[in-house]
Structure formats: C-alpha cells, structure tokens
Design a protein around this motif. Structure first.
Motif, PDB file in Angstrom:
ATOM      1  N   PHE A  45      84.487 -34.081  33.094  1.00 28.25           N
ATOM      2  CA  PHE A  45      85.890 -33.993  32.455  1.00 28.25           C
ATOM      3  C   PHE A  45      86.352 -35.312  31.817  1.00 28.25           C
ATOM      4  N   LEU A  46      85.830 -36.229  32.179  1.00 27.89           N
ATOM      5  CA  LEU A  46      86.257 -37.635  31.420  1.00 27.89           C
ATOM      6  C   LEU A  46      85.509 -37.676  30.197  1.00 27.89           C
ATOM      7  N   ALA A  47      84.413 -37.090  29.987  1.00 29.05           N
ATOM      8  CA  ALA A  47      83.555 -36.995  28.884  1.00 29.05           C
ATOM      9  C   ALA A  47      84.058 -36.058  27.794  1.00 29.05           C
ATOM     10  N   ILE A  48      84.767 -34.786  28.425  1.00 31.20           N
ATOM     11  CA  ILE A  48      85.457 -33.691  27.634  1.00 31.20           C
ATOM     12  C   ILE A  48      86.763 -34.406  27.276  1.00 31.20           C
ATOM     13  N   GLY A  49      87.519 -35.050  27.995  1.00 32.87           N
ATOM     14  CA  GLY A  49      88.558 -35.580  27.598  1.00 32.87           C
ATOM     15  C   GLY A  49      88.619 -36.690  26.333  1.00 32.87           C
ATOM     16  N   LEU A  50      87.537 -37.436  26.605  1.00 26.13           N
ATOM     17  CA  LEU A  50      87.210 -38.833  25.454  1.00 26.13           C
ATOM     18  C   LEU A  50      86.943 -38.012  24.236  1.00 26.13           C
ATOM     19  N   ILE A  51      86.007 -36.915  24.284  1.00 31.21           N
ATOM     20  CA  ILE A  51      85.803 -36.197  23.132  1.00 31.21           C
ATOM     21  C   ILE A  51      86.870 -35.753  22.197  1.00 31.21           C
ATOM     22  N   LEU A  52      87.788 -35.338  22.993  1.00 25.60           N
ATOM     23  CA  LEU A  52      89.008 -34.614  22.462  1.00 25.60           C
ATOM     24  C   LEU A  52      90.130 -35.704  22.017  1.00 25.60           C
ATOM     25  N   ALA A  53      89.994 -36.666  22.790  1.00 24.66           N
ATOM     26  CA  ALA A  53      91.045 -37.820  22.470  1.00 24.66           C
ATOM     27  C   ALA A  53      90.650 -38.309  21.165  1.00 24.66           C
ATOM     28  N   VAL A  54      89.228 -38.651  20.764  1.00 24.81           N
ATOM     29  CA  VAL A  54      88.763 -39.225  19.701  1.00 24.81           C
ATOM     30  C   VAL A  54      89.010 -38.356  18.459  1.00 24.81           C
ATOM     31  N   LEU A  55      88.481 -36.838  18.810  1.00 27.33           N
ATOM     32  CA  LEU A  55      88.894 -35.891  17.593  1.00 27.33           C
ATOM     33  C   LEU A  55      90.157 -35.744  17.373  1.00 27.33           C
ATOM     34  N   ALA A  56      91.091 -35.575  18.282  1.00 28.27           N
ATOM     35  CA  ALA A  56      92.542 -35.554  17.992  1.00 28.27           C
ATOM     36  C   ALA A  56      93.010 -36.683  17.210  1.00 28.27           C
ATOM     37  N   PHE A  57      92.479 -37.988  17.327  1.00 32.63           N
ATOM     38  CA  PHE A  57      92.810 -39.112  16.518  1.00 32.63           C
ATOM     39  C   PHE A  57      92.307 -39.008  15.181  1.00 32.63           C
ATOM     40  N   ALA A  79      85.195 -22.836  24.292  1.00 33.57           N
ATOM     41  CA  ALA A  79      84.480 -23.682  25.201  1.00 33.57           C
ATOM     42  C   ALA A  79      84.778 -23.150  26.685  1.00 33.57           C
ATOM     43  N   LEU A  80      86.173 -23.296  26.953  1.00 32.26           N
ATOM     44  CA  LEU A  80      86.357 -22.786  28.369  1.00 32.26           C
ATOM     45  C   LEU A  80      85.740 -21.457  28.629  1.00 32.26           C
ATOM     46  N   PHE A 103      86.978 -20.635  41.000  1.00 36.31           N
ATOM     47  CA  PHE A 103      87.102 -20.096  39.502  1.00 36.31           C
ATOM     48  C   PHE A 103      88.217 -20.507  38.715  1.00 36.31           C
ATOM     49  N   PHE A 104      89.346 -20.353  39.424  1.00 37.33           N
ATOM     50  CA  PHE A 104      90.839 -20.704  38.879  1.00 37.33           C
ATOM     51  C   PHE A 104      90.883 -22.252  39.032  1.00 37.33           C
ATOM     52  N   ALA A 105      90.474 -22.923  39.892  1.00 36.07           N
ATOM     53  CA  ALA A 105      90.331 -24.264  39.832  1.00 36.07           C
ATOM     54  C   ALA A 105      89.785 -24.861  38.394  1.00 36.07           C
ATOM     55  N   GLN A 106      88.698 -24.379  38.307  1.00 35.89           N
ATOM     56  CA  GLN A 106      87.675 -24.948  37.166  1.00 35.89           C
ATOM     57  C   GLN A 106      88.673 -24.659  35.824  1.00 35.89           C
ATOM     58  N   ILE A 107      89.443 -23.686  35.680  1.00 42.88           N
ATOM     59  CA  ILE A 107      90.342 -23.385  34.514  1.00 42.88           C
ATOM     60  C   ILE A 107      91.165 -24.469  34.388  1.00 42.88           C
ATOM     61  N   TRP A 108      92.006 -24.739  35.779  1.00 38.32           N
ATOM     62  CA  TRP A 108      93.088 -25.583  35.670  1.00 38.32           C
ATOM     63  C   TRP A 108      92.551 -26.939  35.399  1.00 38.32           C
ATOM     64  N   LEU A 109      91.562 -27.528  36.072  1.00 39.39           N
ATOM     65  CA  LEU A 109      90.983 -28.899  35.763  1.00 39.39           C
ATOM     66  C   LEU A 109      90.449 -28.967  34.192  1.00 39.39           C
ATOM     67  N   TYR A 110      90.051 -27.803  33.794  1.00 39.55           N
ATOM     68  CA  TYR A 110      89.432 -28.035  32.369  1.00 39.55           C
ATOM     69  C   TYR A 110      90.624 -27.882  31.436  1.00 39.55           C
ATOM     70  N   LEU A 111      91.580 -27.323  31.738  1.00 41.52           N
ATOM     71  CA  LEU A 111      92.919 -27.525  30.718  1.00 41.52           C
ATOM     72  C   LEU A 111      93.529 -28.934  30.936  1.00 41.52           C
ATOM     73  N   ALA A 112      93.592 -29.317  32.186  1.00 41.32           N
ATOM     74  CA  ALA A 112      94.331 -30.548  32.428  1.00 41.32           C
ATOM     75  C   ALA A 112      93.311 -31.685  31.713  1.00 41.32           C
ATOM     76  N   ALA A 113      92.109 -31.577  31.746  1.00 40.49           N
ATOM     77  CA  ALA A 113      91.497 -32.822  31.131  1.00 40.49           C
ATOM     78  C   ALA A 113      91.417 -32.474  29.457  1.00 40.49           C
ATOM     79  N   THR A 114      91.512 -31.406  29.165  1.00 39.67           N
ATOM     80  CA  THR A 114      91.647 -31.289  27.732  1.00 39.67           C
ATOM     81  C   THR A 114      92.996 -31.499  26.990  1.00 39.67           C
ATOM     82  N   ALA A 115      93.812 -31.183  27.762  1.00 36.89           N
ATOM     83  CA  ALA A 115      95.284 -31.364  27.515  1.00 36.89           C
ATOM     84  C   ALA A 115      95.424 -33.113  27.431  1.00 36.89           C
TER      85      ALA A 115
END
Length: 154
Positions: A45-57, A79-80, A103-115
């Motif tokens: 989740f940290l790697a996904i968040g970092l990738i999206l932070a760099v690309l958003a920038f 990706a989700l 299953f639903f915890a994966q969704i919420w954690l993934y969306l939280a990390a990406t957001a």
C-alpha cells in the motif's frame, strides 16, 4: 488521445504488478506468518501510494485538475478491479476465499492508499505553485503586466 490512455493503462498495469509481487512474496516467502503478511501488505500500500503521489505531482504540472482526476481515477479503478478479481487467481485462491469482510476491506484499504498518495502528490504540487492552474494564473498575470494600458480619448 491515444497517448493519454496509454499512460493510464501503464499506470493501472504498474499498480497491478505491485499487488501481484506482494501476493507472490506472501505466498512463497511467508505462507503462514500473519505478521509478515501484514507487513508485506503495508509495504504494498505504501508503494502504491508513493507511485500515485509521484505521478500526481508529475502529471499535475501539465494537466488540468479534472483531466488529472479522471486519468488517475480510471487507472485506479482498473487496477483495483484487477487486484480484486485477477490477483487472487494468480496465487491459486478465489477472490472471495477469505470472506466478504476481507474482500471489502481490500477495497477500502486500496482506495485509502490511492487517495492518500494522490492527495500528497497534488497538495505538494499546489503548495509549490507548480500545478496547472497556478501556472495559468502566473502566465495571465505576466501577460497583463506586459501589455501597456490603453488610453481612451474623448
């Protein structure tokens, strides 16, 4: 237009590959260790968040906010879906093997990390004044200062 969707597809594939690597590490490296599984998932989740932070920038400097949000949302959505339905199959499990709660915890954690990643990247970009809108306003101000004022005679 083709370049835009290619970039979105590459981002979605990269996010999915991060998930697949994490699943494979868990399966082959730590099959029965819940603590290690949690740490690998956190790293994913940290790697996904970092990738999206760099690309958003990076993408935020030359894309309007709406287009940036649409591109990132499309990539995250694809990706989700791949992560939820294809990822478990690659390691020999069913998407619903651990129950609906997981299953639903994966969704919420993934969306939280990406957001969180997108927000960190875009807010950093905005704070530095390098986002698309700030650049437009800067160019407008420079243009207004450069033009001499018209004198109206009666």
């Amino acid at each position: 237009m083709r370049e835009r969707w290619r970039a979105v597809g590459v981002l979605a594939a990269a996010l999915f590959v991060v998930n697949v690597v994490a699943r494979l590490v868990i399966k082959f490296g730590f099959p029965d260790d819940d603590t290690a599984n949690g740490r690998v998932s956190l790293a994913m989740f940290l790697a996904i968040g970092l990738i999206l932070a760099v690309l958003a920038f990076r993408w935020g400097t030359n894309r309007p906010g709406g287009r940036l949000a649409a591109d990132l949302a499309a990539a995250v959505g694809v990706a989700l879906a791949l992560t939820l339905f294809i990822g478990p199959l690659l390691v020999g499990k069913s998407p619903f093997a651990d129950g609906a709660g997981t299953f639903f915890a994966q969704i919420w954690l993934y969306l939280a990390a990406t957001a969180a990643g997108v927000l960190v990247g875009y807010l950093t970009l905005t704070a530095l004044g390098r986002d698309y809108r700030s650049q437009q306003l800067k160019r407008f101000a420079e243009l207004k200062v450069a033009k001499p004022r018209k004198v109206v005679r009666r």
